[in-house]
Design an enzyme around this catalytic site. Structure first.
Site, PDB file in Angstrom:
ATOM      1  N   GLU A 188     -12.792  41.681 -70.033  1.00 15.22           N
ATOM      2  CA  GLU A 188     -13.364  40.341 -70.218  1.00 15.22           C
ATOM      3  C   GLU A 188     -14.649  40.393 -71.038  1.00 15.22           C
ATOM      4  OE1 GLU A 188     -11.946  37.625 -69.588  1.00 15.22           O
ATOM      5  OE2 GLU A 188     -10.507  37.956 -67.973  1.00 15.22           O
ATOM      6  N   ARG A 192     -14.844  38.588 -74.715  1.00 13.35           N
ATOM      7  CA  ARG A 192     -15.713  37.408 -74.790  1.00 13.35           C
ATOM      8  C   ARG A 192     -17.090  37.741 -75.370  1.00 13.35           C
ATOM      9  NH1 ARG A 192     -14.101  33.438 -69.723  1.00 13.35           N
ATOM     10  NH2 ARG A 192     -12.285  34.586 -69.045  1.00 13.35           N
ATOM     11  N   ASP A 320       0.209  40.476 -71.338  1.00 19.06           N
ATOM     12  CA  ASP A 320       0.341  39.617 -72.526  1.00 19.06           C
ATOM     13  C   ASP A 320      -0.282  40.179 -73.807  1.00 19.06           C
ATOM     14  OD1 ASP A 320      -2.126  39.323 -71.286  1.00 19.06           O
ATOM     15  OD2 ASP A 320      -2.200  37.143 -71.393  1.00 19.06           O
ATOM     16  N   GLU A 463      -3.697  28.746 -74.922  1.00 16.34           N
ATOM     17  CA  GLU A 463      -2.570  29.435 -75.584  1.00 16.34           C
ATOM     18  C   GLU A 463      -1.647  28.518 -76.381  1.00 16.34           C
ATOM     19  OE1 GLU A 463      -3.537  30.038 -72.423  1.00 16.34           O
ATOM     20  OE2 GLU A 463      -4.463  32.004 -72.781  1.00 16.34           O
ATOM     21  N   THR A 551      -8.268  38.124 -79.215  1.00 17.48           N
ATOM     22  CA  THR A 551      -7.523  37.333 -78.225  1.00 17.48           C
ATOM     23  C   THR A 551      -8.360  36.186 -77.654  1.00 17.48           C
ATOM     24  OG1 THR A 551      -6.027  37.521 -76.322  1.00 17.48           O
ATOM     25  CG2 THR A 551      -8.110  38.740 -76.187  1.00 17.48           C
TER      26      THR A 551
END
Ligand code: DMJ
Length: 561
Positions: A188, A192, A320, A463, A551
């Protein structure tokens, strides 16, 4: 003389803006031949483990999970290859200014207004904290890393909110601290915070962002100090001590495979190869592990280096972005790393043959495989990133059927929105299969899909919007923009509150949406950014040659070599 020439070349690289596209026309697709390995610039181990299992049977599940006998030798070989790869491909700091969109469409104006509304609430009640709680007008801290502020930097820049951007930049310089005694999730923080800082650096060019990116990158490097070089999932920011979560010592597959774009770019901008070397070893390790037709279980041990045997096969949570980064890393590295493409192509075939299914009305969805061969016809909202990734692959020359599946799946993703009372998708949607029809009294979309109460929340996730953006730009078809506009209206209607936007607990009722009092950082970093780009007539990001998004929607330059 040669010094002057080098200076001239560097100056050109620095100032040459990437071209703005006329996206009324679809993007120009690259030519890619299956024998594309001619691009390969240095040796890469492509040995497949001898016990790799290929089967077309949908009923067989177990992943053969033994490490090949010669693994130690192969790892040694990998290390040498990476060393030679890095030294053959000198790290050139790369920084490109991009033009912003001059003239906004009316729909973009609305998105910008929504972003400004969200930012105003964050600035007033949560500035410098991780997340805004818009209903209680307070904040939430998860990692104490100013998540929303950092995740929003490049969106502020792209939307030309100059004052807000400069103010946030000052916060990054003076207020963003990484020396807290706090355990954080490596994945994360990478996507980010490191991604946010890198994205800001590439759009704005300020060294403040580069310096901070390097600072957090150096801390995160400690996570790779495991017996295998695979990262542990968590790390203490102050001590640099890394470990798995208390409830499961393993990392998820996404957590170890979704760091590569960010760390490779960090090497580019700092001139230090260590970040790239570290994550490329992980990629090579994953490449060598036995898989199920290219599909990966969702847990992996940083200690043994093996996938967890009885873990679920899914394209959703915990696996994913493994697939997303195979493709994007191949693109980012100038299509030089053939093994990434090989793994991606194999995986897409595996998805099609093992996980893809149809509803009674013939809508395409991707289900999951549970241990002992149980196919579960359920799909996380997270899976809706896949149409965008498949379309991006097609843009870069991959087979046309990838785009066909992308279109079919994106339509289903859109229907997961239109099938609910609020017009917003649930976190998880369940499907009826063609051979197991729904209840006799089901009608409309209820014949094909349904939502369980426990899954009926919407976290403002990006998404589907992300995929609409890719499909709109790559096919030129305006319907994707119109679908996005419809969804945007639903967000305004059911998630907008006086101090921002809130996640809701129930998409199934317009009367009782159960607001959750939380605005996730990705709503500003991703969802609103993709809406903004989706509705643009031009876009500063040339996806064919110059840019790839991480992502978390942070722009990263593609290497020309
Ligand atoms: C984001 O943080 C990233 O897109 C990640 O890959 C998965 N999910 C969230 C948003 O839904």
């Amino acid at each position: 003389m040669s010094f002057l020439l080098t200076l001239l070349v560097l100056a050109l690289v620095y100032v040459s803006p990437s071209s703005t596209h006329d996206y009324k026309k679809p993007l120009q697709r690259a030519n890619y031949s299956e024998s594309g390995s001619a691009h390969l610039q240095f040796p890469i181990v492509t040995t497949r483990p001898s016990n790799h299992v290929f089967t077309h049977s949908k009923t067989e599940f177990s992943v053969q999970n033994s490490i090949p006998n010669n693994f130690a030798n192969v790892k040694q070989q990998i290390a040498e290859n990476i060393r030679s790869a890095i030294s053959l491909d000198p790290v050139v700091p790369l920084k490109r200014k991009h033009p912003v969109i001059e003239k906004l469409t009316p729909r973009q104006e609305e998105v910008k207004a929504a972003f400004a509304h969200a930012w105003k609430g964050y600035r007033k009640y949560a500035y410098g904290h991780d997340h805004l709680r818009p209903i209680s007008a307070t904040y939430q801290d998860w990692f104490e890393l100013s998540l929303t502020l950092v995740d929003s930097l490049d969106t502020l820049y792209i939307m030309q909110m100059h004052d807000e951007f400069e103010e946030a930049k000052k916060w990054v310089k003076d207020g963003l601290r990484f020396d807290r005694d706090k355990d954080v999730n490596v994945f994360e923080v990478t996507i980010r915070v490191l991604g946010g800082l890198i994205g800001a650096f590439h759009v704005d060019g300020s060294d403040i962002f580069k310096k901070k990116a390097q600072e957090i990158g150096d801390i995160l490097l400690n996570a790779f100090e495991s017996p295998t070089g695979l990262p542990y999932s968590d790390i203490n920011l102050k001590s640099g001590k890394a470990h798995g979560p208390s409830w499961n010592p393993d990392s998820t597959t996404s957590e170890v495979s979704t760091l590569q774009l960010e760390f490779c770019d960090l090497s580019r901008i700092t001139g230090n190869p260590v970040y790239e070397t570290t994550v490329m070893k992980v990629s090579q390790h994953l490449h060598l592990l036995p898989k199920k037709r290219g599909l990966v279980p969702m847990h992996i041990s940083p200690v043994s280096g093996k996938f967890q045997k009885n873990s679920v096969l899914t394209l959703g949570a915990r696996a994913d972005s493994y697939y997303e980064y195979l493709l994007k890393q191949w693109i980012q590295t100038g299509k030089t790393q053939q093994f990434l493409l090989d793994d991606y192509l194999l995986a897409v075939e595996g998805m099609r043959d093992m996980l893809m299914s149809k509803t009674p009305s013939n809508y395409t969805f991707f289900g999951e495989y549970e241990t002992y061969s149980r196919f579960r016809p359920k799909m996380d909202h997270l899976v809706c990133y896949l149409p965008g990734t498949l379309a991006l692959g097609y843009l870069h020359g991959l087979p046309e059927w990838h785009l066909q599946i992308a279109k079919e799946l994106l339509y289903t993703c859109y229907l997961t929105y239109t099938s609910t009372a609020t017009g917003l998708a649930a976190e998880i949607t369940h499907f009826y299969m063609r051979d197991t029809p729904a209840d006799a009294d089901a009608s409309g979309l209820q014949k094909d899909m349904y939502v369980k109460r426990a899954d009926a929340h919407n976290l403002l996730r990006p998404e589907t919007i992300e995929s609409l953006f890719y499909l709109r730009k790559i096919t030129g078809d305006k319907k994707y923009e119109d679908w996005g506009w419809e969804i945007f209206q639903s967000f305004l209607r059911y998630t907008k509150v006086p101090n921002g936007f809130t996640s809701i607990g129930n998409v199934l009722s317009t009367e009782n949406t159960k607001p959750r009092d939380m605005m996730e950082s990705f709503f500003l970093g991703e969802t609103l950014k993709y809406f903004y780009l989706l509705f643009s007539e031009g876009t500063p990001f040339n996806l064919e040659k110059d840019w790839v998004f991480n992502t978390e929607a942070h722009p990263i330059p593609i290497r020309s070599k």
